[in-house]
Design an enzyme around this catalytic site. Sequence first.
Site: not given
Length: 765
Positions: A316, A718
Amino acid sequence: MTTNKTPQSKHSMKNIDSNNHVQGKSIYVDDVPTVRGTLYACVFGSPIAHGVIKNLDTSKATEIEGVHSVLTYKDVPGENQIGGIIPDEPLLAEHHVHFQGQPIALVLAEDEKTAQAAVHHIQVDIDPLPIITNPREAHANGDIIGAVRTFTLGDTKTAFEKCKYIFEGKAESGGQEHLYLETQGAYAQPQENGNIRIISSTQGPTAVQRMTARMLGIPMHKIEIDVTRLGGGFGGKEDQATLWAALTAFGVYCTGRPVKYILHRLEDLKMTGKRHPYSSDYKIGLDENLKIIAFEAQYYQDAGASADLSPAILERTLFHCTNSYFIPNVLATAYSCRTNTPPNTAFRGFGGPQGMYVIEVAIDRAASEIGVSTIDIQRKNLLQEGSEFPYGQIVANCEAVSCWDDAISRYDLANIQAEIEDFNHKNVHLKKGLALMPICFGISFTNTQMNNARALVHVYSDGSVGVSTGAVEMGQGVNTKMLQVAAFMLGVNPERVKIETTNTTRVANTSPSAASATADLNGKAVKDACNQILARLQRIAADMLGVQPEDIILKDEIVFVNGKATDITWVQLVHKTFMRRENLSAKGHYATPKIHFDKTKEKGHPFAYHVYGTAITVATVDCIRGRYDFDCVKIVHDFGTSMNRIIDLGQTEGGLVQGIGWMTMEELLYNEEGRLLSNALSTYKIPDIYAVPKEIDVHFLNTDNSNLAIFKSKAVGEPPLMYGIGAYFAVRNAVKAFNPNTQMAFSAPITPEKVLMGLYDNKTV
Ligand code: MTE
Ligand code: HPA
Ligand code: MOS
């Protein structure tokens, strides 16, 4: 099907837990009434960070009154292994230890105090081995976990030849302690026939079930995991709740008695992994128009002692290495480096923030070297519809520019800048700094296979509704959203719906509640289940009224035919359906369509959609003391069409403040022996009410794209954390206003100590 307004019409619904929370009535693992015969567990952890176990002596501990037994790896009936992605993490150490606090033995005693005291009577002889705490050193030694990953777009080599400006440098970001209010813990209870039920504070019930079964050498169906809610997870319980739950089940297996283990805060701080520190190199190239033409980066991720989720987190970082910008030539390489600290793990943003910090550093550096404003370079390079991410996905429904431009005009950036200039002109020992932080975050588990969920919906014969999903409530409000989905779909009042605990026997094979995707995945599964029940109800109602099923809708607990209310109520229809022996339950399933990713090419379409936003942050630095405050953070955030504005606002504010903490004050330190120095709340500072920005303004950019978000209400868990990166640059810019010659390294967090040094290094008076 239904013409109910939308769930958005209920968008101000309060979190269904709020009343119980403020009255202290919400149930956490430690609140579950203890069963007679319960044993209490405590782990004996390695006193040193790296070595070979020569001898382990548990006899003194075993002799203590009240100690039932002390277990070691030798007692593990199945595989002594809890590694999820890579099997490199034993439940209990065998011959090697790799970090301070690594579990070696498990004490079981009649009460908690005895268990904790007995641990100190265990003796271990360890032959020390060299301790590595620096990821670059681990990399130099070749101690890499998993594959080295490289994302490429275009050709940086030839692109750099065409650049007018090229800058290279280093960027460091630190770790972060999750500091969930509820520490790790679990309570396992024996059931008949060797079955075990575990009440666990986990984001991943299925992971706990799978690892425990493997470790005990029994099938998964013998293990039941039940989760009511967590007192926070923040990623720290995506993978790392498993160890503690597995240990309690291990205790049950060996003793036949219930076993409970709630970690003391100091144990939790010492033994559990945190956000990954990163050390990175970058090289950025721009043309004469300040377009970023090329970007190269190497990321050295400090994984700690075992893989845990590090390979997925590493990935990520690469996915977000260009943040919200289009850069036509990219070469980004990431290494997961094994060090002798606790295995680092998921933390809100999952490696994305670490990647985004580096590109922001590179841009800031370029701006100051060229002598232009960072904001200029940022704006000129924002993503546009149709541009390509380094991983091959094409930018669609892009809100990068709309959020940015809206923030600038809505909050009158020119005026903010003028006020700051004026203030800085008039003040000698107080300086203000400004930064803009755009974000772009991909929604979906980057591991495509994980993007699926199921739900079980029961309509009871009295018209009440029970909903089970794989979603775990950890404070983010997912239960409230699931309730909204079910109530809306069935056309009933929210009071009729109960959200059940998350339980592996009701909903199996779940993905963890993570990646901000929990409401999307589980919400769509609830929708599917409700639709199945609704179709049956419509058929029965049509039959009762002599009309076609498609003429029927259910709304406000009343049956409507072609838009006209009838006198049949929800309760009457449900009762009728029950009497007709129809099925009032359904199992829903959802798997995100269209996503794919090919790791051999590092290209694909991994994300269902992206979330965008822009934050404007103003900081004031006290140039005598190095202290700072945040005057304001003004955000335009792309929520899609929010289905719950109270919850989404709370997630935005909470994420922002957590991000500010990571970037400015939370300094996680290990010494050279791999011992955690910031091992208590007196030495590890998280944002308190005084550290929160004086003003947080969040504007909901309402977009209405047919993306894959639940009811077009985009994932929110997030993305806002990354606005905190703006706080770092706002403080840095205030320091530069006081001392333009400062040579401050790009090293986060920018603590008051670093600020003070920066204010006076190279200072000309
Ligand atoms: N909010 C609260 N209050 N508590 C948490 O533990 N975890 C965050 C975020 N917001 C968290 C939170 C993280 S790391 C994630 S991935 C998402 O919530 C998970 O929930 P969601 O998928 O429902 O957004
Ligand atoms: N995000 C969060 N958790 C995860 C992911 C992700 O992309 N992949 C695996 N676990
Ligand atoms: Mo969140 S870090 O995906 O649990």
